[in-house]
Design an enzyme around this catalytic site. Structure first.
Site, short mmCIF file in Angstrom:
data_model
loop_
_atom_site.label_atom_id
_atom_site.label_comp_id
_atom_site.label_asym_id
_atom_site.label_seq_id
_atom_site.Cartn_x
_atom_site.Cartn_y
_atom_site.Cartn_z
N HIS A 194 1.07 -1.20 -0.15
CA HIS A 194 0.18 0.31 0.16
C HIS A 194 1.09 1.27 -0.24
CE1 HIS A 194 -3.26 -2.52 0.83
NE2 HIS A 194 -4.12 -2.04 0.18
N GLU A 445 -10.62 -11.20 -5.24
CA GLU A 445 -9.49 -10.89 -5.20
C GLU A 445 -8.51 -11.67 -4.49
OE1 GLU A 445 -8.69 -7.27 -2.80
OE2 GLU A 445 -10.49 -7.25 -1.10
N ASP A 469 -4.07 -8.46 -4.38
CA ASP A 469 -4.10 -9.03 -4.18
C ASP A 469 -4.77 -10.53 -4.71
OD1 ASP A 469 -4.36 -8.29 -1.21
OD2 ASP A 469 -5.93 -7.21 -1.10
N CYS A 516 -9.47 -2.42 -10.09
CA CYS A 516 -9.28 -1.97 -9.74
C CYS A 516 -8.12 -2.00 -9.34
CB CYS A 516 -10.18 -1.62 -8.48
SG CYS A 516 -10.39 -2.97 -7.38
C1 PEP Z 1 -6.36 -5.00 -4.68
O1 PEP Z 1 -6.12 -5.82 -4.27
O2 PEP Z 1 -6.32 -5.16 -5.53
C2 PEP Z 1 -6.78 -3.96 -4.34
C3 PEP Z 1 -7.55 -2.86 -5.46
O3 PEP Z 1 -7.54 -3.81 -2.82
P1 PEP Z 1 -5.79 -3.06 -1.99
O4 PEP Z 1 -4.72 -2.75 -3.00
O5 PEP Z 1 -6.18 -2.12 -1.55
O6 PEP Z 1 -5.52 -3.93 -1.11
MG MG Z 2 -6.69 -5.85 -2.19
#
Ligand code: PEP
Ligand code: MG
Length: 570
Positions: A194, A445, A469, A516
């Protein structure tokens, strides 16, 4: 001049003075008996330390504005701290204890603070439970003062600095990103962590995996962060600095060129249309999303909202109340007007630890496999309920869609939907307006979700594929761990096949599907996704124009050929 080689976590080049963040010192509390004639001396040490902290908080209080909402929350917290520091009941307990049981004051204070916090936690009263963390925070500061520990304060980082650190947590990254830092040079962190995502969202060049950098670079030295090449240059010589100045200028010019795409639709050379949405973490970013030409918000990571209120190195904030959440969601919906806004329920846990939730959960050996996202909110349904109440109340102000993270079974979706139904019933009985038809979709995910996408499509109003994920859980490769970074492969056939399966399931049930995860914003992967049939993509706001530029140079047949090649890459 010295060159450190790492991996590229966020592209772009920048230069600035290094700011080396020291590694946090662990508080070790000594424990030893003292003579009864020394009790008074120990008590005086405590009173002095307490007065010092009190004065510091008083000063911080005076620096707060009376207008900002954020400052108002901070003010309330500081005022609570001051009251706690002078709480006569607690002070008497500490005094009685040191007189009856003469030990060093640090030990007595630590024991009594824990005892007091425990009583508050077990009070069964929400307000008092929240105060438990406050009491630990404020007397923790007194303990630091007594022990001579000076914790690093993120506020010391000057604008324009290059942050050099072993690792960063997402909450500190959010705070720093608002301070216009020039770059990140870290020892640890994965490219889909993140912190990396935040760096890309805020356009901060970042390089991870830089062994020994915290030992060899000193605060104040000039650094060049080449996030594109994955290099950091310490004290560059005149020629290198010159070369990089030219590169930085070229990059600036490219950024200006792609600005032309902001107000244009996303189209391939031969006219296939795409919708490009923004991933955001705070309400202010919704304005940026609009400026960057987003067709809506494809992912609002609400956990960042909770995090910007709290940081390990700062004064801890409070958990977001229903009212505060409502204001945040309403503001995003109003900014985006009738454009769709997908708000994801809390995805806390994993690397996104939110201390202000104070759930008293056990420390986990494997947090990424642990009590994260929907698992956490179904275990503590009050969290989900408060968030859903705030979301439904905000739903009348725009085009809201609710998204559930880390789903692995239809049962989880049904449980969350049942809580949503209860919330709607409550709001109706309270005569509070809301939109009863807000779609509730899920993040695909996990491998489990991809494999059972045909079942999940029957209980979900839409899918959004979280490739970050999905890659991590399908390949069993920790997205945070630099040592396995080369194995983190979004183009792995297993990942691509799960994406394909999910697309097929969504199409069979005729529900909308988008992506996303970070694959939606990177040149190579976005082309593969487009060729596989994805038409809705969500990414950091600053990436929208880049992706439009990519599509403008290619035809749909060419995109399909690219993904066919990846899918046949046996
Ligand atoms: C993902 O896992 O691709 C996602 C968009 O969620 P995050 O990155 O917040 O886990
Ligand atoms: Mg995620």
């Amino acid at each position: 001049m010295n060159i450190f080689l790492g991996i590229s976590a966020a592209s772009g080049i920048n230069t600035g003075k290094a700011f080396v963040i020291p590694e946090p010192v662990q508080r070790i509390i000594p424990q030893f008996p003292i003579k009864s004639q020394d009790v008074e001396k120990e008590w005086t040490r405590f009173v002095k330390a307490k007065a010092k902290i009190s004065q510091k908080i008083q000063n911080q209080l005076e620096s707060l504005s009376t207008e900002s909402k954020q400052d108002k929350i901070q003010r309330e917290l500081f005022e609570t701290y001051l009251l706690m520091l002078d709480d006569p009941v607690f002070l008497k307990e500490v005094k009685d204890e040191i007189e009856d049981n003469p030990f060093n004051i640090e030990y007595i204070l630590d024991v009594k603070t824990e005892e007091y916090a425990g009583r508050l936690r077990n009070s069964g009263n929400d307000y008092l439970t929240e105060r438990a963390q406050d009491i630990c925070d404020i007397f923790g500061r007194v303990l630091n003062e007594l022990l001579g520990i000076r914790p690093f304060n993120i506020e010391q980082v000057p604008d324009g600095a290059v942050i050099v650190a072993k690792e960063m947590n997402p909450s500190d990254t959010i705070i720093l990103s608002k301070r216009k830092i020039a770059g990140l040079a870290l020892i640890e962190g994965g490219i889909s962590s993140h912190v990396a995502i935040l760096a890309r969202n805020y356009d901060i060049p970042a390089v991870f995996g830089l062994e020994r950098i915290t030992k060899e670079v000193h605060t104040g030295e000039r650094l060049i962060v080449d996030g594109t090449a994955g290099e950091v240059i310490q004290s560059p010589d005149a020629t290198t600095l010159n070369d990089y100045t030219v590169k930085i200028e070229a990059e600036k010019q490219h950024k200006e060129k792609i600005l032309l795409f902001r107000d244009k639709p996303a189209l391939t050379k031969d006219g296939t249309k795409f919708k490009l949405y923004a991933n955001i973490g705070t309400p202010e970013e919704a304005k940026l999303a609009l400026e960057e030409g987003a067709d809506g918000i494809g992912l609002f990571r609400t956990e960042f909202l909770f995090m910007s209120e709290s940081s390990e190195t700062q004064v801890r904030g409070r958990s977001m109340s229903e009212e505060e959440q409502f204001e945040a969601y309403r503001s995003v919906l109003e900014i985006m007007k009738d454009k769709p806004v997908v708000i994801r329920t809390l995805d806390a846990g994993g690397d996104k630890i939110i201390s202000s939730l104070d759930l008293n959960t056990e420390e986990e050996k494997n947090p990424m496999m642990g009590l994260r996202a929907i698992r956490l909110t179904l275990q503590y349904p009050q969290l989900l309920k408060t968030q859903l109440r705030a979301l439904y109340r905000a739903s009348v102000f725009g085009n809201l869609k609710i998204m559930l993270p880390l789903i692995t079974s239809s049962e989880q979706v049904l449980k969350a939907k049942e809580i949503a139904r209860q919330v709607r019933e409550e709001l109706e009985s309270e005569n509070i307006p809301f939109n009863k038809d807000v779609p509730i979709g899920i993040m695909v995910e996990t491998a489990a979700a991809g494999i059972t996408a045909d079942c999940l499509s029957k209980v979900s109003d839409f899918f959004s594929i979280g490739t970050n994920d999905l890659t991590q859980y399908t390949l069993g490769v920790d997205r945070e761990n630099i040592s396995v970074a080369p194995l983190y492969n979004e183009f792995h056939l297993a990942v691509l096949r799960l994406i394909q399966k999910t697309i097929e399931a969504a199409s069979a049930e005729n529900i909308p599907i988008s992506v996303c995860g970070e694959m939606a914003s990177k040149t190579d992967s976005v082309m593969v996704l487009a060729g596989m049939g994805i038409r809705h993509l969500s990414m950091g706001p600053k990436r929208i124009s880049y992706v439009k530029e990519i599509f403008s140079n290619i035809t749909i047949d060419e995109l399909q050929a690219i993904s066919a090649k990846s899918l046949n890459n046996l």
